[in-house]
Design a protein around this motif. Structure first.
Motif, PDB file in Angstrom:
ATOM      1  N   ASP A 118      -5.340  -1.907  -1.377  1.00 13.78           N
ATOM      2  CA  ASP A 118      -5.722  -0.496  -1.486  1.00 13.78           C
ATOM      3  C   ASP A 118      -4.668   0.390  -0.820  1.00 13.78           C
ATOM      4  O   ASP A 118      -4.024  -0.005   0.151  1.00 13.78           O
ATOM      5  CB  ASP A 118      -7.074  -0.284  -0.809  1.00 13.78           C
ATOM      6  N   MET A 119      -4.519   1.628  -1.346  1.00 12.40           N
ATOM      7  CA  MET A 119      -3.545   2.569  -0.778  1.00 12.40           C
ATOM      8  C   MET A 119      -3.858   2.925   0.666  1.00 12.40           C
ATOM      9  O   MET A 119      -2.975   3.294   1.440  1.00 12.40           O
ATOM     10  CB  MET A 119      -3.498   3.845  -1.623  1.00 12.40           C
ATOM     11  N   ILE A 120      -5.141   2.794   1.046  1.00 12.00           N
ATOM     12  CA  ILE A 120      -5.536   3.193   2.399  1.00 12.00           C
ATOM     13  C   ILE A 120      -5.000   2.252   3.467  1.00 12.00           C
ATOM     14  O   ILE A 120      -4.977   2.576   4.654  1.00 12.00           O
ATOM     15  CB  ILE A 120      -7.084   3.277   2.475  1.00 12.00           C
ATOM     16  N   GLU A 121      -4.536   1.050   3.007  1.00  6.10           N
ATOM     17  CA  GLU A 121      -4.001   0.059   3.960  1.00  6.10           C
ATOM     18  C   GLU A 121      -2.852   0.637   4.787  1.00  6.10           C
ATOM     19  O   GLU A 121      -2.723   0.352   5.975  1.00  6.10           O
ATOM     20  CB  GLU A 121      -3.509  -1.184   3.206  1.00  6.10           C
ATOM     21  N   SER A 122      -2.000   1.449   4.155  1.00  9.01           N
ATOM     22  CA  SER A 122      -0.818   1.973   4.855  1.00  9.01           C
ATOM     23  C   SER A 122      -1.193   2.988   5.921  1.00  9.01           C
ATOM     24  O   SER A 122      -0.389   3.285   6.814  1.00  9.01           O
ATOM     25  CB  SER A 122       0.142   2.619   3.851  1.00  9.01           C
ATOM     26  N   LEU A 123      -2.417   3.541   5.831  1.00  9.95           N
ATOM     27  CA  LEU A 123      -2.848   4.542   6.808  1.00  9.95           C
ATOM     28  C   LEU A 123      -3.507   3.912   8.025  1.00  9.95           C
ATOM     29  O   LEU A 123      -3.770   4.583   9.011  1.00  9.95           O
ATOM     30  CB  LEU A 123      -3.829   5.520   6.145  1.00  9.95           C
ATOM     31  N   LYS A 124      -3.809   2.570   7.915  1.00  8.41           N
ATOM     32  CA  LYS A 124      -4.483   1.894   9.027  1.00  8.41           C
ATOM     33  C   LYS A 124      -3.534   1.562  10.161  1.00  8.41           C
ATOM     34  O   LYS A 124      -3.944   1.290  11.271  1.00  8.41           O
ATOM     35  CB  LYS A 124      -5.125   0.587   8.533  1.00  8.41           C
ATOM     36  N   ASP A 125      -2.267   1.542   9.830  1.00 12.67           N
ATOM     37  CA  ASP A 125      -1.295   1.079  10.839  1.00 12.67           C
ATOM     38  C   ASP A 125      -0.147   2.071  10.936  1.00 12.67           C
ATOM     39  O   ASP A 125       0.696   2.145  10.064  1.00 12.67           O
ATOM     40  CB  ASP A 125      -0.759  -0.291  10.428  1.00 12.67           C
ATOM     41  N   ASN A 126      -0.149   2.883  11.978  1.00 13.98           N
ATOM     42  CA  ASN A 126       0.924   3.860  12.161  1.00 13.98           C
ATOM     43  C   ASN A 126       1.762   3.515  13.388  1.00 13.98           C
ATOM     44  O   ASN A 126       2.293   4.359  14.078  1.00 13.98           O
ATOM     45  CB  ASN A 126       0.360   5.289  12.284  1.00 13.98           C
ATOM     46  N   ARG A 127       1.855   2.178  13.624  1.00 16.07           N
ATOM     47  CA  ARG A 127       2.623   1.725  14.783  1.00 16.07           C
ATOM     48  C   ARG A 127       4.085   2.137  14.681  1.00 16.07           C
ATOM     49  O   ARG A 127       4.764   2.305  15.652  1.00 16.07           O
ATOM     50  CB  ARG A 127       2.553   0.196  14.899  1.00 16.07           C
ATOM     51  N   GLU A 128       4.583   2.202  13.472  1.00 15.68           N
ATOM     52  CA  GLU A 128       6.010   2.406  13.311  1.00 15.68           C
ATOM     53  C   GLU A 128       6.350   3.882  13.114  1.00 15.68           C
ATOM     54  O   GLU A 128       7.474   4.213  12.833  1.00 15.68           O
ATOM     55  CB  GLU A 128       6.505   1.581  12.116  1.00 15.68           C
ATOM     56  N   SER A 159       0.829  -1.206   0.000  1.00 19.03           N
ATOM     57  CA  SER A 159       0.000   0.000   0.000  1.00 19.03           C
ATOM     58  C   SER A 159       0.866   1.260   0.000  1.00 19.03           C
ATOM     59  O   SER A 159       0.594   2.225  -0.730  1.00 19.03           O
ATOM     60  CB  SER A 159      -0.922  -0.012   1.219  1.00 19.03           C
ATOM     61  N   MET A 160       1.922   1.259   0.826  1.00 20.36           N
ATOM     62  CA  MET A 160       2.810   2.418   0.887  1.00 20.36           C
ATOM     63  C   MET A 160       3.497   2.654  -0.456  1.00 20.36           C
ATOM     64  O   MET A 160       3.662   3.805  -0.890  1.00 20.36           O
ATOM     65  CB  MET A 160       3.854   2.211   1.991  1.00 20.36           C
ATOM     66  N   LEU A 161       3.905   1.581  -1.144  1.00 16.96           N
ATOM     67  CA  LEU A 161       4.531   1.727  -2.457  1.00 16.96           C
ATOM     68  C   LEU A 161       3.561   2.365  -3.446  1.00 16.96           C
ATOM     69  O   LEU A 161       3.965   3.161  -4.313  1.00 16.96           O
ATOM     70  CB  LEU A 161       4.999   0.360  -2.974  1.00 16.96           C
ATOM     71  N   LYS A 162       2.282   2.010  -3.324  1.00 15.59           N
ATOM     72  CA  LYS A 162       1.277   2.623  -4.205  1.00 15.59           C
ATOM     73  C   LYS A 162       1.123   4.108  -3.887  1.00 15.59           C
ATOM     74  O   LYS A 162       0.971   4.940  -4.791  1.00 15.59           O
ATOM     75  CB  LYS A 162      -0.059   1.900  -4.056  1.00 15.59           C
ATOM     76  N   VAL A 163       1.167   4.422  -2.581  1.00 14.93           N
ATOM     77  CA  VAL A 163       1.075   5.830  -2.178  1.00 14.93           C
ATOM     78  C   VAL A 163       2.258   6.620  -2.738  1.00 14.93           C
ATOM     79  O   VAL A 163       2.118   7.779  -3.164  1.00 14.93           O
ATOM     80  CB  VAL A 163       1.032   5.945  -0.636  1.00 14.93           C
ATOM     81  N   LEU A 164       3.432   5.986  -2.792  1.00 21.08           N
ATOM     82  CA  LEU A 164       4.638   6.652  -3.279  1.00 21.08           C
ATOM     83  C   LEU A 164       4.690   6.722  -4.804  1.00 21.08           C
ATOM     84  O   LEU A 164       5.662   7.226  -5.367  1.00 21.08           O
ATOM     85  CB  LEU A 164       5.883   5.925  -2.760  1.00 21.08           C
ATOM     86  N   GLY A 165       3.676   6.181  -5.471  1.00 22.56           N
ATOM     87  CA  GLY A 165       3.582   6.329  -6.916  1.00 22.56           C
ATOM     88  C   GLY A 165       4.071   5.150  -7.740  1.00 22.56           C
ATOM     89  O   GLY A 165       4.130   5.234  -8.970  1.00 22.56           O
ATOM     90  N   TYR A 166       4.419   4.055  -7.111  1.00 21.78           N
ATOM     91  CA  TYR A 166       4.852   2.870  -7.861  1.00 21.78           C
ATOM     92  C   TYR A 166       3.656   2.229  -8.559  1.00 21.78           C
ATOM     93  O   TYR A 166       2.561   2.147  -7.986  1.00 21.78           O
ATOM     94  CB  TYR A 166       5.507   1.843  -6.921  1.00 21.78           C
ATOM     95  N   ASP A 177       1.665  -1.020 -10.520  1.00 17.84           N
ATOM     96  CA  ASP A 177       1.478  -2.435 -10.155  1.00 17.84           C
ATOM     97  C   ASP A 177       2.613  -3.313 -10.672  1.00 17.84           C
ATOM     98  O   ASP A 177       3.088  -4.222  -9.981  1.00 17.84           O
ATOM     99  CB  ASP A 177       0.138  -2.950 -10.687  1.00 17.84           C
ATOM    100  N   LYS A 178       3.052  -3.089 -11.920  1.00 22.96           N
ATOM    101  CA  LYS A 178       4.141  -3.895 -12.481  1.00 22.96           C
ATOM    102  C   LYS A 178       5.418  -3.719 -11.682  1.00 22.96           C
ATOM    103  O   LYS A 178       6.158  -4.683 -11.443  1.00 22.96           O
ATOM    104  CB  LYS A 178       4.381  -3.524 -13.941  1.00 22.96           C
ATOM    105  N   GLN A 179       5.689  -2.474 -11.266  1.00 22.95           N
ATOM    106  CA  GLN A 179       6.889  -2.214 -10.474  1.00 22.95           C
ATOM    107  C   GLN A 179       6.792  -2.878  -9.098  1.00 22.95           C
ATOM    108  O   GLN A 179       7.768  -3.456  -8.600  1.00 22.95           O
ATOM    109  CB  GLN A 179       7.087  -0.702 -10.310  1.00 22.95           C
ATOM    110  N   ILE A 180       5.589  -2.811  -8.510  1.00 21.22           N
ATOM    111  CA  ILE A 180       5.390  -3.430  -7.191  1.00 21.22           C
ATOM    112  C   ILE A 180       5.534  -4.945  -7.293  1.00 21.22           C
ATOM    113  O   ILE A 180       6.107  -5.588  -6.404  1.00 21.22           O
ATOM    114  CB  ILE A 180       4.005  -3.044  -6.627  1.00 21.22           C
ATOM    115  N   ASN A 181       5.014  -5.516  -8.379  1.00 18.79           N
ATOM    116  CA  ASN A 181       5.161  -6.969  -8.588  1.00 18.79           C
ATOM    117  C   ASN A 181       6.640  -7.360  -8.604  1.00 18.79           C
ATOM    118  O   ASN A 181       7.043  -8.369  -8.021  1.00 18.79           O
ATOM    119  CB  ASN A 181       4.506  -7.398  -9.900  1.00 18.79           C
ATOM    120  N   LYS A 182       7.448  -6.571  -9.295  1.00 21.78           N
ATOM    121  CA  LYS A 182       8.878  -6.851  -9.359  1.00 21.78           C
ATOM    122  C   LYS A 182       9.528  -6.736  -7.989  1.00 21.78           C
ATOM    123  O   LYS A 182      10.389  -7.541  -7.620  1.00 21.78           O
ATOM    124  CB  LYS A 182       9.559  -5.893 -10.339  1.00 21.78           C
ATOM    125  N   ILE A 183       9.110  -5.735  -7.220  1.00 21.37           N
ATOM    126  CA  ILE A 183       9.725  -5.504  -5.914  1.00 21.37           C
ATOM    127  C   ILE A 183       9.319  -6.585  -4.910  1.00 21.37           C
ATOM    128  O   ILE A 183      10.155  -7.148  -4.204  1.00 21.37           O
ATOM    129  CB  ILE A 183       9.332  -4.109  -5.379  1.00 21.37           C
TER     130      ILE A 183
END
Length: 741
Positions: free
Chosen positions: A731-741, A642-649, A651-657
């Motif tokens: 979904d991009m919103i996943e990264s906003l659900k957890d701000n533990r770190e 989700s964070m990678l999507k927020v940063l603009g990556y 889907d193909k790039q995320i798949n590779k990563i």
């Protein structure tokens, strides 16, 4: 909150995991059920068939014919059942028919299709040859210069494993068959050979009987049922199937169970917040452990039940899959209830244990840590791995993913390993047996034709080189062939393990197969006895000849004669480079160099379907294991994706990563599987030696390596391709659900 309500939601949310885990359980259990059903079906059939048709306890031949009234006296005196059976081998257009006279007491034959021969122009033939060569009832067959009508098919208890010679390595249903005809038609065939069949009881004086026959009529050969592979191979292979079933239950399903158990423990660990919440709400340790054990039961219980149902329904075809080596025995397949119960309980119990241990381990943690999702404190250290290094972000993420989640990496590694191992092992069996034909032919000698005579000769009017061939038994009861020859025999060049030619003129040499099975070593003094006179002798082993095909003692004619009590100037075997004009009535057994190669080809042809099934199972196991493991990776990395999507990556790039982080495990798994494949194949071939089969050298062709690597890589990348949609759904919103770190 009722815990039971979570089952439906959890299964729905993790459906792909449960499906893949269940399929993995089913596939690995199928091999266990296959061998168990086949082994029990063959064992049940053979025991009943042997008893119904009075299978022999031994058969023997003599140099002097035993009159019928004398045979009856011997039977009464020594409390045995004996019967003379005449036979003749007739070769027609390259196919040998072994025509028997009918017996009434021992080795009866059973008509399985059609009817018995009632007219002089009718015959019944062995069913295996008929099936293999598309011979139907009513067909016309030529035997010698006469033509007969096939009235029916038959099976005989001492030929369920259809060997033309007891020394052959594999069945022959392409150029050899058994035949019965009417008594008058049999008499018209001319000169025939004769063997004597015998059955013993608890009151039989076996030793006295054998000595009496030898002293009065001079035994030429004696073969007990325990040393006759035509008889023993049936029950031995059935028992081997059953043993293999339980070995498979302990190995292949266990490996798959380990994979799924690791995944279950990971999934339990991923729910540490939920476990902490439930614990804080007052749920007791026992309740939580039972609750999560319920999730673990699903793949084991569903997989075990489903496999048992499939196996029970398909028991008949599954049992017939084990009949490739035999006559078409009409077995009745059934699933053993105990086997079904074990197949159900073993995986389920291991899955449950994995879940219980994981929950128990988490519940030992502080509830606050569980609620915050930080019960696994070790991950914090890994967040700083390579922090100061300037290598690319993708490489850093891959290394952290591999090191930070060793259990997940192990699942992927085991999935690749197991899939490649099964595929390569199946093809290794095929390649090794296929290559065995040439290897066995070279070990036996360079001759093209070998004739075993049914009488001793002192003059050779036929040509070729002569040998003295007999047999001895050792204290353990196992039989060895004795080959008496000369150093000048152009067709035999005995060599040691280093390839040096050995002179056999002044010593007793054993083959490497005899050394392996009997444990004899150079310099040992061993006791053997003549199976005809039962006279014991001690011999010293002079050396070992490299030969994994024959279990033999090879020596000079003089020493062979001393050992067997025969005349050193006589012979009963002729080897040659071409066919010889020897009267058919004088030949007990004829073999050609090409027969060994043909036997290997027949064996591999029979194995073709089994090979395809093993490769198919390997493919399914590899896909399921990798899919489940990478699916776990995607699930555990949702916030990072989700964070990678927020940063603009994209889907193909995320798949590779994300999906390419474990590529290094593909070659590692393949490389680890190669030595394990050789070790497993060698262990299997060693086990086959105990069942009277030559030691097959393990060989895997380059083609098999390439095919297995391509299939394994295809399974791996195919699993990743299937998981692209899961990455896309995050979904991009996943990264906003957890701000533990």
């Amino acid at each position: 909150m009722k815990l039971n309500r979570r089952y439906t939601r959890n299964i729905r949310e993790n459906l792909s995991f449960y499906i893949a885990s269940t399929i993995l359980t089913i596939v690995t259990l199928l091999l266990y059920f296959l061998f168990n059903i086949a082994g029990n079906a063959i064992l049940d059939f053979s025991e009943d068939f042997y008893e119904r048709n009075q299978v022999e306890d031994a058969h023997f031949t003599t140099y002097m014919a035993i009159p019928e009234e004398e045979l009856a006296k011997l039977s009464d005196t020594y409390h045995v059942t004996t019967e003379a059976q005449r036979y003749i081998n007739i070769e027609t257009d390259g196919v040998t028919a072994r025509v028997f006279s009918r017996t009434e007491k021992v080795d009866l034959y059973e008509v399985t299709q059609g009817k018995d021969a009632e007219r002089d122009n009718e015959i019944v033939i062995s069913e295996g040859y008929a099936v293999a060569n598309a011979v139907s009832i009513g067909s016309r067959m030529k035997i010698g210069d006469k033509e007969y009508t096939v009235a029916g098919f038959m099976q005989r208890p001492d030929y369920l494993y259809m060997l033309e010679s007891e020394e052959d390595a594999y069945k022959n249903v392409s150029t050899f068959y058994l035949c019965y005809m009417t008594g008058s038609a049999f008499e018209a065939l001319g000169d025939t050979g004769c063997q004597y069949l015998v059955r013993y009881t608890g009151d039989s004086d076996i030793t006295g009987f054998r000595k009496a026959v030898h002293e009065q009529y001079y035994m030429r050969s004696y073969s007990s049922a325990a040393e006759n592979p035509r008889i023993t191979m049936v029950e031995q292979q059935a028992q081997m199937f059953i043993v293999m079933a339980y070995v498979l239950l302990c190995i292949l399903p266990l490996i798959a169970v380990v994979l799924i158990s690791i995944i279950i423990s990971r999934k339990v660990k991923s729910e540490q917040r939920m476990i902490g919440t439930l614990s804080a709400l007052g749920y007791k340790k026992g309740q939580l452990m039972r609750h999560y054990a319920g999730f673990a039961v699903i793949p084991g219980l569903v997989g075990g039940v489903f496999t048992a149902i499939i196996s029970a329904i398909a028991a008949q075809p599954l049992s017939e899959m084990g009949l490739q080596d035999y006559e078409p025995m009409h077995v009745a397949g059934h699933l053993n209830p105990l086997a079904a119960l074990l197949g159900l309980l073993v995986p389920t119990a291991l899955y449950v244990i994995a879940a219980l241990l994981s929950v128990r381990r988490l519940l030992k943690k502080d509830t606050v840590l569980l609620l915050s999702g930080n019960a696994d404190g070790g991950k914090k250290k890994l967040r700083r791995v390579l922090a100061g290094n300037k290598m690319s972000f993708r490489i850093k993420l891959a290394i952290r993913s591999l090191l930070g989640n060793p259990a997940r990496s192990l699942v992927i590694l085991l999935g690749v390993f197991l899939g490649f191992f099964i595929m390569l092992l199946g093809q290794g069996f095929f390649d090794s047996i296929n290559r065995m034909g040439d290897t066995a032919a070279e070990a036996a000698g360079s001759f093209e034709h070998q004739y075993i005579l049914n009488e001793m000769l002192t003059e050779n009017p036929y040509g070729g080189d002569t040998m003295l061939v007999s047999a001895v038994e050792h204290d353990g009861g196992s039989k060895l062939s004795v080959i008496g020859t000369t150093d000048s025999n152009p067709y035999l060049e005995p060599k040691d393990a280093d390839g040096n030619i050995i002179s056999i003129e002044n010593g007793y040499y054993i083959t490497s197969l005899a050394q392996l099975t009997l444990g004899w070593q150079t310099g040992d003094t061993v006791t053997v006895y003549n199976p005809l006179s039962l006279e014991k002798k001690e011999i010293q082993i002079a050396g070992v000849i490299q030969n994994h095909v024959q279990k033999s003692i090879i020596t000079s004619k003089r020493l062979a004669a001393e050992l067997t009590g025969l005349d050193e100037n006589s012979f009963n075997c002729i080897v040659s480079s071409g066919a010889l004009s020897i009267p058919e009535a004088k030949i007990a057994q004829e073999s050609q160099r090409s027969d060994i190669t043909e036997q290997a080809k027949t064996m591999t042809a029979q194995m073709d379907f089994l090979l395809q099934m093993i490769i198919g199972l390997g493919i399914v196991i590899c896909i399921a294991a990798v899919y489940v493991a990478v699916n776990m990776l995607v699930t555990e990395s949702r916030s990072n994706i989700s964070m990678l999507k927020v940063l603009g990556y994209r889907d193909k790039q995320i798949n590779k990563i994300v999906l390419r982080t474990h590529h290094i495990l593909l070659p590692i798994g393949i490389l680890l599987a190669i030595p394990c494949t050789y070790a497993a194949a060698h262990a299997f071939f060693l086990m086959m030696v105990d069942y009277g089969v030559m030691l097959i050298d393990t060989y895997i062709s380059p083609k098999s390596y390439i095919l297995s690597i391509l299939l394994t890589a295809g399974c791996y990348f195919g699993s990743l391709w299937l998981l692209r949609r899961k990455v896309k759904k995050v979904d991009m919103i996943e990264s906003l659900k957890d701000n533990r770190e």
